[in-house]
Design a protein around this motif. Structure first.
Motif, PDB file in Angstrom:
ATOM      1  N   MET A 130      -9.506   9.054   9.669  1.00 15.21           N
ATOM      2  CA  MET A 130      -9.853   9.975  10.778  1.00 15.21           C
ATOM      3  C   MET A 130     -11.241   9.935  11.384  1.00 15.21           C
ATOM      4  SD  MET A 130      -7.644  13.616   9.153  1.00 15.21           S
ATOM      5  CE  MET A 130      -8.162  14.471  10.403  1.00 15.21           C
ATOM      6  N   GLN A 131     -12.098   9.384  10.659  1.00 13.97           N
ATOM      7  CA  GLN A 131     -13.465   9.430  10.979  1.00 13.97           C
ATOM      8  C   GLN A 131     -13.640   8.271  12.078  1.00 13.97           C
ATOM      9  OE1 GLN A 131     -15.942   9.178   7.376  1.00 13.97           O
ATOM     10  NE2 GLN A 131     -16.924  11.185   8.137  1.00 13.97           N
ATOM     11  N   LYS A 132     -12.841   7.467  11.781  1.00 14.32           N
ATOM     12  CA  LYS A 132     -12.853   6.058  12.557  1.00 14.32           C
ATOM     13  C   LYS A 132     -12.216   5.964  13.719  1.00 14.32           C
ATOM     14  CE  LYS A 132     -14.207   3.074   8.592  1.00 14.32           C
ATOM     15  NZ  LYS A 132     -13.604   2.130   7.543  1.00 14.32           N
ATOM     16  N   GLN A 133     -10.909   6.556  13.599  1.00 14.88           N
ATOM     17  CA  GLN A 133      -9.907   6.663  14.636  1.00 14.88           C
ATOM     18  C   GLN A 133      -9.954   7.857  15.777  1.00 14.88           C
ATOM     19  OE1 GLN A 133      -6.686   4.957  12.975  1.00 14.88           O
ATOM     20  NE2 GLN A 133      -5.276   5.286  14.733  1.00 14.88           N
ATOM     21  N   ALA A 134     -10.144   7.429  17.067  1.00 13.07           N
ATOM     22  CA  ALA A 134     -10.201   8.409  18.051  1.00 13.07           C
ATOM     23  C   ALA A 134      -9.013   9.325  18.339  1.00 13.07           C
ATOM     24  CB  ALA A 134     -10.648   7.924  19.326  1.00 13.07           C
ATOM     25  N   SER A 135      -7.851   8.519  18.032  1.00 17.16           N
ATOM     26  CA  SER A 135      -6.308   9.047  18.518  1.00 17.16           C
ATOM     27  C   SER A 135      -5.806   9.586  17.420  1.00 17.16           C
ATOM     28  CB  SER A 135      -5.542   8.148  19.155  1.00 17.16           C
ATOM     29  OG  SER A 135      -4.268   8.754  19.339  1.00 17.16           O
ATOM     30  N   SER A 136      -5.802  11.062  17.433  1.00 17.00           N
ATOM     31  CA  SER A 136      -5.179  11.701  16.355  1.00 17.00           C
ATOM     32  C   SER A 136      -3.882  11.625  16.299  1.00 17.00           C
ATOM     33  CB  SER A 136      -5.735  13.281  16.169  1.00 17.00           C
ATOM     34  OG  SER A 136      -5.266  13.851  17.695  1.00 17.00           O
ATOM     35  N   LYS A 137      -3.212  11.403  17.476  1.00 23.62           N
ATOM     36  CA  LYS A 137      -1.719  11.286  17.546  1.00 23.62           C
ATOM     37  C   LYS A 137      -1.203   9.972  16.980  1.00 23.62           C
ATOM     38  CE  LYS A 137      -0.001  13.993  21.348  1.00 23.62           C
ATOM     39  NZ  LYS A 137       0.477  13.974  22.893  1.00 23.62           N
ATOM     40  N   GLN A 138      -2.132   9.044  17.204  1.00 27.51           N
ATOM     41  CA  GLN A 138      -1.475   7.612  16.806  1.00 27.51           C
ATOM     42  C   GLN A 138      -1.683   7.571  15.217  1.00 27.51           C
ATOM     43  OE1 GLN A 138      -4.039   4.300  18.199  1.00 27.51           O
ATOM     44  NE2 GLN A 138      -2.694   2.868  17.030  1.00 27.51           N
ATOM     45  N   LEU A 139      -2.949   8.297  14.599  1.00 32.76           N
ATOM     46  CA  LEU A 139      -3.168   8.367  13.370  1.00 32.76           C
ATOM     47  C   LEU A 139      -1.807   9.360  12.507  1.00 32.76           C
ATOM     48  CD1 LEU A 139      -4.652   7.925  10.900  1.00 32.76           C
ATOM     49  CD2 LEU A 139      -6.126   9.903  11.367  1.00 32.76           C
ATOM     50  N   ALA A 140      -1.744  10.215  13.080  1.00 27.56           N
ATOM     51  CA  ALA A 140      -0.404  11.055  12.778  1.00 27.56           C
ATOM     52  C   ALA A 140       0.821  10.444  12.604  1.00 27.56           C
ATOM     53  CB  ALA A 140      -0.260  12.555  13.550  1.00 27.56           C
ATOM     54  N   ARG A 141       1.200   9.557  13.520  1.00 24.74           N
ATOM     55  CA  ARG A 141       2.391   8.679  13.730  1.00 24.74           C
ATOM     56  C   ARG A 141       2.377   7.631  12.334  1.00 24.74           C
ATOM     57  NH1 ARG A 141       2.218   6.997  19.082  1.00 24.74           N
ATOM     58  NH2 ARG A 141       2.590   8.954  19.733  1.00 24.74           N
ATOM     59  N   GLN A 142       0.989   7.053  12.389  1.00 25.95           N
ATOM     60  CA  GLN A 142       0.886   6.181  11.286  1.00 25.95           C
ATOM     61  C   GLN A 142       1.009   6.778   9.642  1.00 25.95           C
ATOM     62  OE1 GLN A 142      -2.895   4.447  12.020  1.00 25.95           O
ATOM     63  NE2 GLN A 142      -2.294   2.859  13.040  1.00 25.95           N
ATOM     64  N   ILE A 143       0.628   7.724   9.608  1.00 26.45           N
ATOM     65  CA  ILE A 143       0.701   8.814   8.289  1.00 26.45           C
ATOM     66  C   ILE A 143       2.266   9.074   8.138  1.00 26.45           C
ATOM     67  CG2 ILE A 143       0.090  10.636   7.144  1.00 26.45           C
ATOM     68  CD1 ILE A 143      -2.696  10.507   8.627  1.00 26.45           C
ATOM     69  N   ALA A 144       2.728   9.460   9.419  1.00 30.56           N
ATOM     70  CA  ALA A 144       4.166   9.924   9.037  1.00 30.56           C
ATOM     71  C   ALA A 144       5.111   8.760   8.654  1.00 30.56           C
ATOM     72  CB  ALA A 144       4.786  10.412  10.231  1.00 30.56           C
ATOM     73  N   ALA A 145       4.883   7.644   9.290  1.00 35.36           N
ATOM     74  CA  ALA A 145       5.563   6.302   9.117  1.00 35.36           C
ATOM     75  C   ALA A 145       5.514   5.998   7.583  1.00 35.36           C
ATOM     76  CB  ALA A 145       5.380   5.118   9.917  1.00 35.36           C
ATOM     77  N   TYR A 146       4.171   5.971   7.020  1.00 34.74           N
ATOM     78  CA  TYR A 146       4.081   5.550   5.591  1.00 34.74           C
ATOM     79  C   TYR A 146       4.614   6.618   4.929  1.00 34.74           C
ATOM     80  CZ  TYR A 146       1.496   5.112   1.477  1.00 34.74           C
ATOM     81  OH  TYR A 146       1.291   4.862   0.093  1.00 34.74           O
ATOM     82  N   LEU A 147       4.656   8.094   5.051  1.00 32.45           N
ATOM     83  CA  LEU A 147       5.247   8.867   4.249  1.00 32.45           C
ATOM     84  C   LEU A 147       6.684   8.583   4.070  1.00 32.45           C
ATOM     85  CD1 LEU A 147       3.062  12.034   4.938  1.00 32.45           C
ATOM     86  CD2 LEU A 147       3.142  10.742   2.779  1.00 32.45           C
ATOM     87  N   VAL A 148       7.228   8.313   5.232  1.00 38.22           N
ATOM     88  CA  VAL A 148       8.736   8.171   5.145  1.00 38.22           C
ATOM     89  C   VAL A 148       9.224   6.723   4.317  1.00 38.22           C
ATOM     90  CG1 VAL A 148      10.829   7.845   6.544  1.00 38.22           C
ATOM     91  CG2 VAL A 148       9.169   9.484   7.280  1.00 38.22           C
ATOM     92  N   GLN A 149       8.392   5.858   4.616  1.00 38.73           N
ATOM     93  CA  GLN A 149       8.482   4.714   3.868  1.00 38.73           C
ATOM     94  C   GLN A 149       8.457   4.653   2.476  1.00 38.73           C
ATOM     95  OE1 GLN A 149       6.181   1.127   5.442  1.00 38.73           O
ATOM     96  NE2 GLN A 149       7.108  -0.127   4.162  1.00 38.73           N
TER      97      GLN A 149
END
Lengths: 181, 131
Positions: free
Chosen positions: B18-37
Protein backbone atom coordinates in the motif's frame (compact mmCIF):
# COMPACT_ATOMS: atom_id res chain seq x y z
CA UNK A 1 -82.89 -124.12 118.86
CA UNK A 2 -81.83 -121.58 121.40
CA UNK A 3 -84.29 -119.19 119.93
CA UNK A 4 -87.06 -121.44 120.91
CA UNK A 5 -86.04 -121.42 124.59
CA UNK A 6 -87.78 -118.23 125.44
CA UNK A 7 -90.89 -119.46 123.71
CA UNK A 8 -90.93 -122.62 125.70
CA UNK A 9 -90.40 -120.75 128.97
CA UNK A 10 -93.10 -118.33 128.07
CA UNK A 11 -95.60 -121.03 127.34
CA UNK A 12 -94.73 -122.82 130.63
CA UNK A 13 -95.19 -119.72 132.58
CA UNK A 14 -98.37 -118.88 130.82
CA UNK A 15 -99.80 -121.98 132.30
CA UNK A 16 -98.93 -120.75 135.84
CA UNK A 17 -100.59 -117.75 137.39
CA UNK A 18 -98.60 -114.61 137.81
CA UNK A 19 -97.57 -113.40 141.40
CA UNK A 20 -95.73 -110.41 142.89
CA UNK A 21 -93.78 -108.52 140.22
CA UNK A 22 -95.14 -111.00 137.75
CA UNK A 23 -98.54 -109.50 138.30
CA UNK A 24 -97.25 -106.48 136.48
CA UNK A 25 -96.39 -108.69 133.55
CA UNK A 26 -92.63 -108.55 134.19
CA UNK A 27 -91.03 -111.99 134.34
CA UNK A 28 -87.42 -111.87 135.63
CA UNK A 29 -86.64 -115.39 134.21
CA UNK A 30 -87.90 -114.32 130.87
CA UNK A 31 -85.87 -111.20 131.06
CA UNK A 32 -82.84 -113.23 132.03
CA UNK A 33 -83.47 -115.74 129.31
CA UNK A 34 -83.87 -112.92 126.85
CA UNK A 35 -80.70 -111.35 128.13
CA UNK A 36 -78.84 -114.59 127.75
CA UNK A 37 -80.30 -115.07 124.31
CA UNK A 38 -79.33 -111.54 123.42
CA UNK A 39 -75.78 -112.09 124.63
CA UNK A 40 -75.46 -115.37 122.81
CA UNK A 41 -76.84 -113.77 119.67
CA UNK A 42 -74.51 -110.85 120.13
CA UNK A 43 -71.41 -113.07 120.44
CA UNK A 44 -72.47 -115.17 117.48
CA UNK A 45 -73.09 -112.17 115.32
CA UNK A 46 -69.89 -110.57 116.58
CA UNK A 47 -67.92 -113.70 115.76
CA UNK A 48 -69.36 -114.49 112.36
CA UNK A 49 -70.90 -111.37 110.98
CA UNK A 50 -70.09 -108.25 112.89
CA UNK A 51 -66.47 -108.05 111.86
CA UNK A 52 -67.39 -108.32 108.22
CA UNK A 53 -70.28 -105.91 108.59
CA UNK A 54 -68.18 -103.47 110.55
CA UNK A 55 -65.36 -103.93 108.07
CA UNK A 56 -67.70 -103.32 105.20
CA UNK A 57 -69.25 -100.34 106.98
CA UNK A 58 -65.80 -99.06 107.82
CA UNK A 59 -64.80 -99.43 104.22
CA UNK A 60 -67.89 -97.68 103.07
CA UNK A 61 -67.30 -94.95 105.64
CA UNK A 62 -63.75 -94.57 104.48
CA UNK A 63 -64.90 -94.49 100.88
CA UNK A 64 -67.55 -91.95 101.74
CA UNK A 65 -65.03 -89.93 103.78
CA UNK A 66 -62.60 -90.14 100.92
CA UNK A 67 -65.27 -89.02 98.54
CA UNK A 68 -66.28 -86.19 100.81
CA UNK A 69 -62.65 -85.09 101.25
CA UNK A 70 -62.13 -85.32 97.52
CA UNK A 71 -65.23 -83.29 97.01
CA UNK A 72 -64.06 -80.71 99.50
CA UNK A 73 -60.65 -80.66 97.85
CA UNK A 74 -62.15 -80.32 94.41
CA UNK A 75 -64.40 -77.60 95.68
CA UNK A 76 -61.37 -75.85 97.06
CA UNK A 77 -59.45 -76.33 93.88
CA UNK A 78 -62.40 -75.13 91.87
CA UNK A 79 -62.53 -72.02 94.02
CA UNK A 80 -58.81 -71.51 93.53
CA UNK A 81 -59.16 -72.08 89.84
CA UNK A 82 -62.04 -69.66 89.62
CA UNK A 83 -59.99 -67.09 91.49
CA UNK A 84 -57.02 -67.62 89.18
CA UNK A 85 -59.23 -67.46 86.10
CA UNK A 86 -60.81 -64.30 87.41
CA UNK A 87 -57.39 -62.84 88.12
CA UNK A 88 -56.20 -63.77 84.62
CA UNK A 89 -59.33 -62.33 83.07
CA UNK A 90 -58.84 -59.11 84.98
CA UNK A 91 -55.21 -58.98 83.89
CA UNK A 92 -56.23 -59.69 80.30
CA UNK A 93 -58.92 -56.98 80.46
CA UNK A 94 -56.39 -54.54 81.89
CA UNK A 95 -53.89 -55.38 79.18
CA UNK A 96 -56.57 -55.11 76.52
CA UNK A 97 -57.59 -51.72 77.89
CA UNK A 98 -53.95 -50.63 77.89
CA UNK A 99 -53.47 -51.83 74.31
CA UNK A 100 -56.66 -50.09 73.19
CA UNK A 101 -55.60 -46.90 74.96
CA UNK A 102 -52.15 -47.11 73.35
CA UNK A 103 -53.77 -47.74 69.99
CA UNK A 104 -56.00 -44.71 70.43
CA UNK A 105 -53.00 -42.63 71.43
CA UNK A 106 -50.94 -43.81 68.49
CA UNK A 107 -53.81 -43.24 66.12
CA UNK A 108 -54.25 -39.77 67.57
CA UNK A 109 -50.58 -38.90 67.22
CA UNK A 110 -50.47 -40.36 63.68
CA UNK A 111 -53.48 -38.26 62.80
CA UNK A 112 -51.83 -35.17 64.24
CA UNK A 113 -48.63 -35.92 62.34
CA UNK A 114 -50.55 -36.45 59.12
CA UNK A 115 -52.41 -33.20 59.66
CA UNK A 116 -49.15 -31.36 60.32
CA UNK A 117 -47.57 -32.86 57.18
CA UNK A 118 -50.60 -31.97 55.10
CA UNK A 119 -50.52 -28.43 56.47
CA UNK A 120 -46.82 -28.19 55.76
CA UNK A 121 -47.35 -29.41 52.19
CA UNK A 122 -50.22 -27.03 51.69
CA UNK A 123 -48.08 -24.15 52.99
CA UNK A 124 -45.23 -25.18 50.69
CA UNK A 125 -47.59 -25.37 47.70
CA UNK A 126 -49.00 -21.97 48.57
CA UNK A 127 -45.54 -20.44 48.94
CA UNK A 128 -44.50 -22.04 45.64
CA UNK A 129 -47.59 -20.65 43.95
CA UNK A 130 -46.88 -17.19 45.38
CA UNK A 131 -43.29 -17.39 44.16
CA UNK A 132 -44.38 -18.46 40.69
CA UNK A 133 -46.93 -15.69 40.51
CA UNK A 134 -44.27 -13.18 41.61
CA UNK A 135 -41.87 -14.58 38.99
CA UNK A 136 -44.52 -14.36 36.29
CA UNK A 137 -45.29 -10.78 37.29
CA UNK A 138 -41.59 -9.88 37.18
CA UNK A 139 -41.21 -11.55 33.82
CA UNK A 140 -44.25 -9.72 32.45
CA UNK A 141 -42.89 -6.42 33.81
CA UNK A 142 -39.52 -7.08 32.18
CA UNK A 143 -41.12 -7.90 28.86
CA UNK A 144 -43.32 -4.82 29.08
CA UNK A 145 -40.27 -2.70 29.88
CA UNK A 146 -38.40 -4.20 26.96
CA UNK A 147 -41.32 -3.57 24.60
CA UNK A 148 -41.61 0.00 25.86
CA UNK A 149 -37.90 0.62 25.39
CA UNK A 150 -38.08 -0.78 21.87
CA UNK A 151 -41.03 1.46 21.07
CA UNK A 152 -39.23 4.45 22.56
CA UNK A 153 -36.17 3.59 20.47
CA UNK A 154 -38.22 3.26 17.31
CA UNK A 155 -40.03 6.51 18.04
CA UNK A 156 -36.76 8.29 18.78
CA UNK A 157 -35.20 6.98 15.57
CA UNK A 158 -38.22 8.11 13.58
CA UNK A 159 -38.08 11.58 15.16
CA UNK A 160 -34.35 11.88 14.56
CA UNK A 161 -34.77 10.88 10.91
CA UNK A 162 -37.52 13.45 10.60
CA UNK A 163 -35.86 16.32 12.44
CA UNK A 164 -32.12 15.96 11.93
CA UNK A 165 -30.73 17.10 8.58
CA UNK A 166 -27.10 17.40 7.41
CA UNK A 167 -26.64 20.82 8.98
CA UNK A 168 -27.99 19.81 12.37
CA UNK A 169 -25.99 16.58 12.20
CA UNK A 170 -22.79 18.55 11.57
CA UNK A 171 -23.56 20.75 14.58
CA UNK A 172 -24.16 17.67 16.71
CA UNK A 173 -20.91 16.06 15.60
CA UNK A 174 -18.93 19.23 16.31
CA UNK A 175 -20.43 19.40 19.79
CA UNK A 176 -19.60 15.74 20.44
CA UNK A 177 -16.00 16.14 19.27
CA UNK A 178 -15.68 19.20 21.51
CA UNK A 179 -16.87 17.16 24.50
CA UNK A 180 -14.49 14.28 23.70
CA UNK A 181 -11.49 16.64 23.63
CA UNK B 1 -8.46 -20.59 8.08
CA UNK B 2 -5.07 -18.89 8.29
CA UNK B 3 -3.20 -18.78 11.58
CA UNK B 4 -2.55 -15.48 13.38
CA UNK B 5 1.08 -15.53 12.31
CA UNK B 6 0.21 -16.09 8.68
CA UNK B 7 -2.34 -13.27 8.82
CA UNK B 8 0.15 -10.92 10.47
CA UNK B 9 2.70 -11.68 7.77
CA UNK B 10 0.15 -11.17 5.02
CA UNK B 11 -0.98 -7.91 6.61
CA UNK B 12 2.61 -6.67 6.75
CA UNK B 13 3.07 -7.45 3.05
CA UNK B 14 -0.19 -5.69 2.14
CA UNK B 15 0.79 -2.64 4.25
CA UNK B 16 4.14 -2.43 2.45
CA UNK B 17 2.45 -2.75 -0.94
CA UNK B 18 0.00 0.00 0.00
CA UNK B 19 2.88 2.36 0.73
CA UNK B 20 4.57 1.63 -2.55
CA UNK B 21 1.57 1.21 -4.86
CA UNK B 22 -0.39 4.25 -6.01
CA UNK B 23 -3.53 2.54 -7.31
CA UNK B 24 -5.60 1.19 -4.45
CA UNK B 25 -8.05 -0.47 -6.86
CA UNK B 26 -5.33 -2.59 -8.42
CA UNK B 27 -4.02 -3.50 -4.98
CA UNK B 28 -7.51 -4.43 -3.84
CA UNK B 29 -7.92 -6.68 -6.90
CA UNK B 30 -4.63 -8.39 -6.20
CA UNK B 31 -5.50 -8.97 -2.58
CA UNK B 32 -8.94 -10.33 -3.48
CA UNK B 33 -7.46 -12.72 -6.06
CA UNK B 34 -4.95 -13.99 -3.53
CA UNK B 35 -7.57 -14.59 -0.87
CA UNK B 36 -9.85 -16.43 -3.29
CA UNK B 37 -6.98 -18.60 -4.48
CA UNK B 38 -5.90 -19.40 -0.94
CA UNK B 39 -9.51 -19.92 0.23
CA UNK B 40 -9.08 -17.28 2.91
CA UNK B 41 -11.99 -15.01 2.02
CA UNK B 42 -13.54 -15.62 5.46
CA UNK B 43 -10.48 -14.02 7.08
CA UNK B 44 -10.92 -10.73 5.20
CA UNK B 45 -12.07 -8.69 8.22
CA UNK B 46 -9.27 -10.03 10.38
CA UNK B 47 -6.72 -9.39 7.65
CA UNK B 48 -7.92 -5.82 7.16
CA UNK B 49 -7.62 -5.21 10.90
CA UNK B 50 -4.12 -6.61 10.83
CA UNK B 51 -3.29 -4.34 7.87
CA UNK B 52 -4.46 -1.32 9.84
CA UNK B 53 -2.32 -2.44 12.80
CA UNK B 54 0.70 -2.91 10.54
CA UNK B 55 0.22 0.54 8.99
CA UNK B 56 -0.19 2.08 12.44
CA UNK B 57 3.17 0.63 13.41
CA UNK B 58 4.61 2.31 10.31
CA UNK B 59 3.16 5.64 11.45
CA UNK B 60 0.11 5.68 9.15
CA UNK B 61 -3.16 5.92 11.07
CA UNK B 62 -6.13 4.88 9.02
CA UNK B 63 -9.54 5.73 10.48
CA UNK B 64 -13.01 4.69 9.25
CA UNK B 65 -15.59 7.45 9.74
CA UNK B 66 -19.24 6.44 9.69
CA UNK B 67 -21.96 9.13 9.59
CA UNK B 68 -25.56 9.51 8.47
CA UNK B 69 -24.70 12.43 6.17
CA UNK B 70 -21.54 13.35 4.23
CA UNK B 71 -18.93 15.10 6.39
CA UNK B 72 -17.98 18.72 6.01
CA UNK B 73 -14.34 19.82 5.74
CA UNK B 74 -14.49 21.40 9.18
CA UNK B 75 -15.61 18.13 10.82
CA UNK B 76 -12.89 16.19 9.01
CA UNK B 77 -10.29 18.64 10.28
CA UNK B 78 -11.58 18.27 13.83
CA UNK B 79 -11.46 14.48 13.54
CA UNK B 80 -7.90 14.69 12.25
CA UNK B 81 -6.97 16.91 15.22
CA UNK B 82 -8.56 14.37 17.54
CA UNK B 83 -6.51 11.58 15.97
CA UNK B 84 -3.33 13.64 16.29
CA UNK B 85 -4.00 14.03 20.01
CA UNK B 86 -4.58 10.32 20.27
CA UNK B 87 -1.59 9.23 18.17
CA UNK B 88 1.07 11.91 18.61
CA UNK B 89 3.79 9.72 17.00
CA UNK B 90 1.89 9.16 13.76
CA UNK B 91 3.22 10.65 10.53
CA UNK B 92 0.16 10.34 8.36
CA UNK B 93 -3.63 10.18 8.89
CA UNK B 94 -5.96 8.59 6.36
CA UNK B 95 -9.71 9.10 6.77
CA UNK B 96 -12.12 6.65 5.09
CA UNK B 97 -15.69 7.96 5.05
CA UNK B 98 -18.78 5.79 5.01
CA UNK B 99 -22.30 7.24 4.86
CA UNK B 100 -24.84 5.00 6.62
CA UNK B 101 -28.27 6.60 7.17
CA UNK B 102 -29.19 3.90 9.72
CA UNK B 103 -26.84 5.48 12.31
CA UNK B 104 -29.38 8.37 12.32
CA UNK B 105 -26.95 11.07 13.50
CA UNK B 106 -23.52 11.54 15.05
CA UNK B 107 -20.21 9.97 14.09
CA UNK B 108 -18.28 6.72 14.58
CA UNK B 109 -14.50 6.82 14.35
CA UNK B 110 -12.75 3.46 14.13
CA UNK B 111 -9.00 2.84 14.03
CA UNK B 112 -7.00 -0.40 14.25
CA UNK B 113 -7.04 -0.49 18.04
CA UNK B 114 -9.65 2.09 19.16
CA UNK B 115 -13.22 3.10 18.49
CA UNK B 116 -15.30 6.17 19.29
CA UNK B 117 -19.01 5.62 18.66
CA UNK B 118 -21.11 8.75 19.19
CA UNK B 119 -23.92 7.80 16.82
CA UNK B 120 -27.57 8.04 17.87
CA UNK B 121 -28.12 4.41 16.89
CA UNK B 122 -25.40 3.23 19.27
CA UNK B 123 -26.95 5.21 22.09
CA UNK B 124 -30.37 3.76 21.39
CA UNK B 125 -28.87 0.25 21.29
CA UNK B 126 -27.16 0.87 24.62
CA UNK B 127 -30.45 2.04 26.11
CA UNK B 128 -32.21 -1.09 24.83
CA UNK B 129 -29.48 -3.37 26.18
CA UNK B 130 -29.64 -1.67 29.58
CA UNK B 131 -33.29 -2.69 29.98
Amino acid sequence: MIAFVPIFIASAEAAAEPEGIAALGIDPWAILAQAVTFLVLFFLIKKFALTKIVGTLEERRKTIDKGVMLGIEMEKEKTDLDERVEALLQKARKEADTIIAQGHEEAGSMLKEAEAQAQHKADALLADAHNRIAEDIDKAKQELKKDMVELVGMATAAIIREKVDAKKDTQLIERMLEEVK
Amino acid sequence: MATATQRTELARVIATMMQKQASSKQLARQIAAYLVQEHQTKDLDLILRDVLTARARDGVIEANLTTAFPLSAGVKAEVKQLLKNEYPAAKQFVLDETVEPQVLSGIKVQTADKQLDQTAQAKLDKLTRKF
